[in-house]
Design an enzyme around this catalytic site. Structure first.
Site, PDB file in Angstrom:
ATOM      1  N   LYS A   1       0.869  -1.184   0.000  1.00  0.00           N
ATOM      2  CA  LYS A   1       0.000   0.000   0.000  1.00  0.00           C
ATOM      3  C   LYS A   1       0.898   1.224   0.000  1.00  0.00           C
ATOM      4  CE  LYS A   1      -4.431   1.018   0.227  1.00  0.00           C
ATOM      5  NZ  LYS A   1      -5.590   0.246  -0.248  1.00  0.00           N
TER       6      LYS A   1
ATOM      7  N   ASP B   1      -7.147   4.282  -4.454  1.00  0.00           N
ATOM      8  CA  ASP B   1      -7.794   4.139  -3.134  1.00  0.00           C
ATOM      9  C   ASP B   1      -8.405   5.523  -2.872  1.00  0.00           C
ATOM     10  OD1 ASP B   1      -7.892   2.112  -0.706  1.00  0.00           O
ATOM     11  OD2 ASP B   1      -7.532   4.061   0.196  1.00  0.00           O
TER      12      ASP B   1
HETATM   13  P1  NDP Z   1     -13.031   7.774  -2.832  1.00  0.00           P
HETATM   14  O1  NDP Z   1     -11.953   8.767  -2.647  1.00  0.00           O
HETATM   15  O2  NDP Z   1     -13.589   7.543  -4.190  1.00  0.00           O
HETATM   16  O3  NDP Z   1     -14.251   8.091  -1.863  1.00  0.00           O
HETATM   17  C1  NDP Z   1     -14.058   8.163  -0.492  1.00  0.00           C
HETATM   18  C2  NDP Z   1     -15.362   8.577   0.158  1.00  0.00           C
HETATM   19  O4  NDP Z   1     -15.231   8.443   1.563  1.00  0.00           O
HETATM   20  C3  NDP Z   1     -15.716  10.032  -0.106  1.00  0.00           C
HETATM   21  O5  NDP Z   1     -17.106  10.170  -0.062  1.00  0.00           O
HETATM   22  C4  NDP Z   1     -15.038  10.727   1.064  1.00  0.00           C
HETATM   23  O6  NDP Z   1     -15.606  11.984   1.379  1.00  0.00           O
HETATM   24  C5  NDP Z   1     -15.298   9.739   2.182  1.00  0.00           C
HETATM   25  N1  NDP Z   1     -14.238   9.844   3.185  1.00  0.00           N
HETATM   26  C6  NDP Z   1     -12.921   9.603   3.003  1.00  0.00           C
HETATM   27  N2  NDP Z   1     -12.232   9.820   4.123  1.00  0.00           N
HETATM   28  C7  NDP Z   1     -13.133  10.212   5.032  1.00  0.00           C
HETATM   29  C8  NDP Z   1     -13.039  10.573   6.388  1.00  0.00           C
HETATM   30  N3  NDP Z   1     -11.865  10.571   7.039  1.00  0.00           N
HETATM   31  N4  NDP Z   1     -14.198  10.900   7.018  1.00  0.00           N
HETATM   32  C9  NDP Z   1     -15.380  10.897   6.367  1.00  0.00           C
HETATM   33  N5  NDP Z   1     -15.527  10.573   5.080  1.00  0.00           N
HETATM   34  C10 NDP Z   1     -14.426  10.228   4.425  1.00  0.00           C
HETATM   35  O7  NDP Z   1     -12.439   6.399  -2.241  1.00  0.00           O
HETATM   36  P2  NDP Z   1     -12.943   4.909  -2.459  1.00  0.00           P
HETATM   37  O8  NDP Z   1     -14.410   4.864  -2.656  1.00  0.00           O
HETATM   38  O9  NDP Z   1     -12.048   4.276  -3.454  1.00  0.00           O
HETATM   39  O10 NDP Z   1     -12.564   4.260  -1.051  1.00  0.00           O
HETATM   40  C11 NDP Z   1     -13.504   4.156   0.017  1.00  0.00           C
HETATM   41  C12 NDP Z   1     -13.057   3.049   0.954  1.00  0.00           C
HETATM   42  O11 NDP Z   1     -13.005   1.811   0.227  1.00  0.00           O
HETATM   43  C13 NDP Z   1     -11.669   3.214   1.567  1.00  0.00           C
HETATM   44  O12 NDP Z   1     -11.672   2.646   2.864  1.00  0.00           O
HETATM   45  C14 NDP Z   1     -10.786   2.358   0.655  1.00  0.00           C
HETATM   46  O13 NDP Z   1      -9.618   1.942   1.307  1.00  0.00           O
HETATM   47  C15 NDP Z   1     -11.731   1.197   0.388  1.00  0.00           C
HETATM   48  N6  NDP Z   1     -11.439   0.394  -0.775  1.00  0.00           N
HETATM   49  C16 NDP Z   1     -11.321   0.954  -2.017  1.00  0.00           C
HETATM   50  C17 NDP Z   1     -11.080   0.138  -3.110  1.00  0.00           C
HETATM   51  C18 NDP Z   1     -11.028   0.678  -4.492  1.00  0.00           C
HETATM   52  O14 NDP Z   1     -10.920  -0.132  -5.420  1.00  0.00           O
HETATM   53  N7  NDP Z   1     -11.134   1.979  -4.711  1.00  0.00           N
HETATM   54  C19 NDP Z   1     -10.870  -1.316  -2.964  1.00  0.00           C
HETATM   55  C20 NDP Z   1     -11.102  -1.807  -1.621  1.00  0.00           C
HETATM   56  C21 NDP Z   1     -11.348  -0.959  -0.583  1.00  0.00           C
HETATM   57  P3  NDP Z   1     -14.891  13.336   0.863  1.00  0.00           P
HETATM   58  O15 NDP Z   1     -15.118  13.360  -0.621  1.00  0.00           O
HETATM   59  O16 NDP Z   1     -15.576  14.425   1.596  1.00  0.00           O
HETATM   60  O17 NDP Z   1     -13.436  13.204   1.221  1.00  0.00           O
HETATM   61  O1  2IT Z   2      -7.919  -1.642  -0.725  1.00  0.00           O
HETATM   62  C1  2IT Z   2      -7.858  -2.131  -1.868  1.00  0.00           C
HETATM   63  O2  2IT Z   2      -7.977  -3.340  -2.070  1.00  0.00           O
HETATM   64  C2  2IT Z   2      -7.656  -1.206  -2.984  1.00  0.00           C
HETATM   65  N1  2IT Z   2      -7.595   0.007  -2.769  1.00  0.00           N
HETATM   66  C3  2IT Z   2      -7.491  -1.733  -4.374  1.00  0.00           C
HETATM   67  C4  2IT Z   2      -6.090  -2.209  -4.606  1.00  0.00           C
HETATM   68  C5  2IT Z   2      -5.765  -2.605  -6.024  1.00  0.00           C
HETATM   69  O3  2IT Z   2      -4.577  -2.888  -6.239  1.00  0.00           O
HETATM   70  O4  2IT Z   2      -6.630  -2.647  -6.891  1.00  0.00           O
END
Ligand code: NDP
Ligand code: 2IT
Length: 464
Positions: free
Chosen positions: A137, A177
């Site tokens: 990561k 992420d």
């Molecule tokens: P994005 O940046 O697309 O969206 C994140 C969302 O969460 C936004 O709505 C953001 O609000 C909110 N957010 C982030 N940090 C905070 C915080 N500290 N407090 C409140 N709201 C918060 O990210 P993703 O959708 O990609 O990721 C969301 C979660 O999913 C994370 O935990 C990530 O690690 C996990 N994840 C993502 C994967 C991926 O493929 N993208 C894969 C597996 C897990 P704002 O816009 O106001 O910051």
């Molecule tokens: O938390 C996760 O699994 C991710 N943000 C996606 C990682 C990836 O390599 O696609």
């Protein structure tokens, strides 16, 4: 004294305490990392008991130590001509079963503890997918929020100017992420390609016209819903007609909502860091299209949803609150999809008081240990992050396969493989939990199944 060698203390809850004392001593001031390790270690007592070779080879002690941590300076210039300095990281945690694989997070809250927790979880998640990917990561304490495209581009170029020395298609393959989506992957890939004079699959989450896989943007959200459906099927139930709470409004939240709508469920909530919306009529596909434009193109705040749709109310974040009142909205299922520790004990208590049936974690480690205990106590179908949200990294691994063969699978082909991977993870969790006497417990199931494959590979490859 902490276990430093294969002669670690006898496996018991005293073992967990001793092991955690050892971790806290070696890595002070890293609470998120400690939380992630504690959960895994608590699942492994029974495994270490049954498989003494893991202790003989000090597998646990080796696994909690990243193979490599890279930290670097990221200087960049804003549109006003001012020099800004951020900190960049890559935690290359474990490559026993494949190249390091895991996302990059750009958010002001990023520090080594956060990235070590995420990298540690990624080892087990990636193992569970059944695909050949190790765990890593990275990211930066840089937040793209409120910056221009040019500022984000200059930051990404500076970040990749250094990171490119340490990654590669067969070494380490980052992806997105929080704060890293298609725009940021594009800028970073451009810099990587220029620096190396090479077009390889070194980042995933690319656009399909330059090597990306179809369905990668959808994969995490869709996969989380597929996992939820698998859990419900063990009880002869489906998602149809269920009222669901979704947090976040980014990539994972959006495609979780899309798949829930497709399966006949209703999404009542979404959120961002400024607050949450409640729409008792549901976030249907037209409203979701508005959210996607709002968040992905205009980069606005979720409060605009309630300005646009009179069925909805907006509730600003109340930092004086213990917990988030969003989780008090009565619902059948919850899909936390924003960030770590967003469901604390009081939130879990509200969810079970409202008779929630299922919690499937799209975000990484969104539930505190207290919250998890409450879900377990009340028999909630609880799909922990490393199992439930593995669909994103799984399709990243499929993107790597397509890139190295220079071919493209159709959306339907990728979706079928994603469904197979999620069903495989579900079965691996159920089987491992049963084998080790924790039937129905997906926390233990995911930790054990994820761990044993990596542990066996480490033993087979010798002491390195
Ligand atoms: P994005 O940046 O697309 O969206 C994140 C969302 O969460 C936004 O709505 C953001 O609000 C909110 N957010 C982030 N940090 C905070 C915080 N500290 N407090 C409140 N709201 C918060 O990210 P993703 O959708 O990609 O990721 C969301 C979660 O999913 C994370 O935990 C990530 O690690 C996990 N994840 C993502 C994967 C991926 O493929 N993208 C894969 C597996 C897990 P704002 O816009 O106001 O910051
Ligand atoms: O938390 C996760 O699994 C991710 N943000 C996606 C990682 C990836 O390599 O696609």
């Amino acid at each position: 004294m902490a276990p430093q060698t294969a002669t670690a203390p006898h496996c018991s809850s005293a073992f967990v305490q001793d092991f955690m004392a050892y971790i806290e001593d070696r890595s002070p001031g890293e609470p998120e990392f400690h939380q992630a390790v504690r959960e895994v270690v608590s699942s492994l007592e029974v495994v270490l008991e049954a498989r003494p070779e893991y202790r003989k080879h000090a597998i646990l002690e080796r696994m909690v130590e990243p193979e490599r941590v890279i930290q670097f300076r990221v200087p960049w210039m804003n549109d006003a001509g001012e020099v800004k300095v951020n900190r960049g990281y890559r935690v290359q945690f474990n490559s026993a079963i494949g190249p390091y694989k895991g996302g990059l997070r750009f958010h002001q809250s990023v520090n080594l503890s956060v990235l070590k927790f995420l990298g540690f979880e990624q080892i087990f998640k990636n193992s569970l997918t059944g695909l050949p990917i190790g765990g890593g990561k990275g990211g930066s304490d840089f937040s793209p929020a409120g910056l221009s495209d040019n500022e984000v581009m200059r930051f990404c170029q500076s970040f990749m100017g250094e990171l490119q020395r340490h990654i590669g298609a067969d070494t380490d393959v980052p992806a997105g992420d929080i704060g890293v989506g298609g725009r940021e992957i594009g800028y970073m890939f451009g810099q990587y390609r220029k620096s190396n004079n090479m077009f390889t699959g070194t980042l995933t989450g690319r656009a399909p016209s330059w090597g990306g896989s179809l369905l990668r943007p959808e994969a995490t959200g869709y996969g989380t819903v597929y996992f939820a459906a698998e859990m419900l099927a063990t009880k002869g139930r489906t998602l149809e007609g269920m009222n669901c709470l979704v947090s976040g409004s980014g990539n994972v939240a959006q495609y979780t909502t899309e798949k829930l709508n497709e399966l006949g469920a209703k999404v009542l909530t979404l959120s961002d860091s400024s607050g949450w919306i409640h729409d008792p009529e549901g976030v249907d596909n037209d409203k979701l299209a508005f959210v996607m434009d709002l968040k992905n193109v205009r980069r606005g705040r979720i409060s605009e949803y309630a300005e646009k749709y009179s069925s909805a109310t907006f509730h600003p974040v109340d930092n004086g609150n213990d917990g988030n009142p969003m989780w008090s909205v009565p619902a059948d299922a919850a899909f936390p999809s924003a960030t770590q520790n967003e469901i604390v004990g009081v939130d879990a208590r509200h969810l079970v008081e409202n008779n929630v049936q299922l919690v499937a974690e799209g975000a990484n480690m969104p539930t505190t240990a207290d919250g998890q205990a409450i879900f377990m106590e009340h028999g909630v179908l609880y799909g922990p992050a490393k199992a439930a949200n593995a669909g994103g990294v799984a399709v990243s691994a499929l993107e790597m396969s397509q890139a190295s063969q220079r071919l493209h699978w159709t959306r339907e082909e990728v979706d079928m493989k994603l469904r197979d991977v999620m069903a495989g993870i579900h079965k691996a969790c159920v089987d491992a939990a049963k084998t080790y006497g924790h039937e129905g417990n997906y926390i233990h199931g995911s930790n054990i199944a994820g761990f044993t494959k990596v542990a066996d590979a480490m033993i087979q490859q010798g002491l390195i």
